[in-house]
Design an enzyme around this catalytic site. Structure first.
Site, PDB file in Angstrom:
ATOM      1  N   HIS A  75      39.767  29.568  47.801  1.00 46.03           N
ATOM      2  CA  HIS A  75      40.981  28.949  47.588  1.00 46.03           C
ATOM      3  C   HIS A  75      41.541  28.433  48.849  1.00 46.03           C
ATOM      4  CE1 HIS A  75      40.298  30.925  43.842  1.00 46.03           C
ATOM      5  NE2 HIS A  75      40.524  32.088  44.364  1.00 46.03           N
ATOM      6  N   HIS A 134      32.445  32.951  39.682  1.00 46.33           N
ATOM      7  CA  HIS A 134      33.554  34.149  39.821  1.00 46.33           C
ATOM      8  C   HIS A 134      33.620  34.796  38.701  1.00 46.33           C
ATOM      9  CE1 HIS A 134      35.219  31.396  42.744  1.00 46.33           C
ATOM     10  NE2 HIS A 134      35.333  30.592  42.379  1.00 46.33           N
ATOM     11  N   LEU A 135      33.759  36.090  38.951  1.00 45.92           N
ATOM     12  CA  LEU A 135      33.785  37.021  37.763  1.00 45.92           C
ATOM     13  C   LEU A 135      34.940  36.955  37.001  1.00 45.92           C
ATOM     14  CD1 LEU A 135      32.933  39.749  40.334  1.00 45.92           C
ATOM     15  CD2 LEU A 135      31.295  39.280  38.432  1.00 45.92           C
ATOM     16  N   SER A 136      35.814  36.983  37.601  1.00 45.22           N
ATOM     17  CA  SER A 136      37.159  36.722  36.737  1.00 45.22           C
ATOM     18  C   SER A 136      37.446  35.185  36.522  1.00 45.22           C
ATOM     19  CB  SER A 136      38.283  37.074  37.356  1.00 45.22           C
ATOM     20  OG  SER A 136      38.597  36.293  38.430  1.00 45.22           O
ATOM     21  N   ASP A 151      32.587  22.059  53.676  1.00 50.03           N
ATOM     22  CA  ASP A 151      31.813  21.423  54.622  1.00 50.03           C
ATOM     23  C   ASP A 151      30.332  21.913  54.780  1.00 50.03           C
ATOM     24  OD1 ASP A 151      33.866  19.633  55.108  1.00 50.03           O
ATOM     25  OD2 ASP A 151      34.361  20.674  56.988  1.00 50.03           O
ATOM     26  N   ASN A 195      29.787  33.122  45.416  1.00 49.50           N
ATOM     27  CA  ASN A 195      31.206  33.472  45.141  1.00 49.50           C
ATOM     28  C   ASN A 195      31.903  33.778  46.350  1.00 49.50           C
ATOM     29  OD1 ASN A 195      33.437  34.702  44.240  1.00 49.50           O
ATOM     30  ND2 ASN A 195      32.522  36.435  42.929  1.00 49.50           N
ATOM     31  N   ARG A 239      44.978  30.626  42.590  1.00 48.31           N
ATOM     32  CA  ARG A 239      43.632  30.755  42.304  1.00 48.31           C
ATOM     33  C   ARG A 239      42.869  29.364  41.474  1.00 48.31           C
ATOM     34  NH1 ARG A 239      42.576  35.981  43.997  1.00 48.31           N
ATOM     35  NH2 ARG A 239      44.404  37.223  43.669  1.00 48.31           N
ATOM     36  N   TYR A 244      37.848  42.747  37.603  1.00 47.00           N
ATOM     37  CA  TYR A 244      36.406  42.497  38.099  1.00 47.00           C
ATOM     38  C   TYR A 244      35.486  43.464  37.434  1.00 47.00           C
ATOM     39  CZ  TYR A 244      39.053  39.868  41.620  1.00 47.00           C
ATOM     40  OH  TYR A 244      40.109  39.158  42.157  1.00 47.00           O
TER      41      TYR A 244
HETATM   42  C1  DQA Z   1      36.748  36.090  42.591  1.00 47.41           C
HETATM   43  C2  DQA Z   1      38.151  35.367  42.451  1.00 47.41           C
HETATM   44  C3  DQA Z   1      38.960  34.924  43.388  1.00 47.41           C
HETATM   45  O1  DQA Z   1      40.201  34.403  43.138  1.00 47.41           O
HETATM   46  C4  DQA Z   1      39.323  36.418  44.089  1.00 47.41           C
HETATM   47  O2  DQA Z   1      39.944  36.099  45.426  1.00 47.41           O
HETATM   48  C5  DQA Z   1      37.802  37.195  44.443  1.00 47.41           C
HETATM   49  C6  DQA Z   1      37.026  37.376  43.521  1.00 47.41           C
HETATM   50  C7  DQA Z   1      36.017  36.241  41.203  1.00 47.41           C
HETATM   51  O3  DQA Z   1      35.006  36.813  41.463  1.00 47.41           O
HETATM   52  O4  DQA Z   1      36.724  36.758  40.474  1.00 47.41           O
HETATM   53  O5  DQA Z   1      37.933  37.857  45.468  1.00 47.41           O
HETATM   54  O6  DQA Z   1      36.098  35.130  43.150  1.00 47.41           O
END
Ligand code: DQA
Length: 149
Positions: free
Chosen positions: A81, A101-103, A88, A75, A112, A24
């Site tokens: 997931h 998402h950061l990753s 909704d 985010n 994921r 991250y």
């Molecule tokens: C996340 C990716 C998700 O799978 C994970 O549960 C996170 C961070 C991301 O920013 O990469 O907590 O949302």
């Protein structure tokens, strides 16, 4: 006064910078807030930046956004997931939404690779770290300007 873009962050993102930095990054959530706010300022828009570990709080904030925000950056972290409730709420908000998402969630565990909330998002940005938040602001600023012109 123009409505802000709500920037909503889900569970464990309060630990950013300390939590699995190899995945991250080393920026903490306050760094993310500052960078996102600076980019918003360049576009002449404001942000309202929040984080919660609780699904219900995120739902409440998305419902609040319906009246109080011009758009949403979300985010949803782990709830991405799992949460039909967040989907909704996003669909009920009837606002432009960018999921961040950061990753790169497609390069990670298979669970994921499915996002419930993508069905409620105009666009998804993942794998670009903090830059994803800045790019989300760029995209939404364009959408807001073309909608309001
Ligand atoms: C996340 C990716 C998700 O799978 C994970 O549960 C996170 C961070 C991301 O920013 O990469 O907590 O949302």
């Amino acid at each position: 006064m123009a409505k802000p873009i709500f920037v909503l962050n889900g569970p464990n993102l309060n630990l950013l910078g300390k939590r699995q930095p190899e995945i991250y990054g080393t920026a903490n959530l306050e760094d993310v807030r500052r960078l996102t706010e600076a980019r918003a300022r360049e576009h002449g828009v404001s942000i309202d930046f929040r984080q919660s570990n609780h699904e219900g709080s995120l739902v409440d904030w998305i419902q609040e956004a319906r009246e109080a925000a011009s758009a949403i950056i979300i985010n949803a972290a782990g709830y991405t997931h799992t949460s039909v409730a967040l989907l909704d709420a996003l669909q009920a908000a009837e606002l432009p939404v960018v999921e961040v998402h950061l990753s790169n969630i497609f390069r990670r565990d298979s669970f994921r690779q499915h996002s419930y909330i993508s069905l409620g998002a105009n666009g998804v940005i993942c794998g670009l770290g903090v830059k994803g938040y800045e790019l989300a602001v760029d995209a939404l600023a364009d959408i807001i300007k073309s909608r309001d012109s």
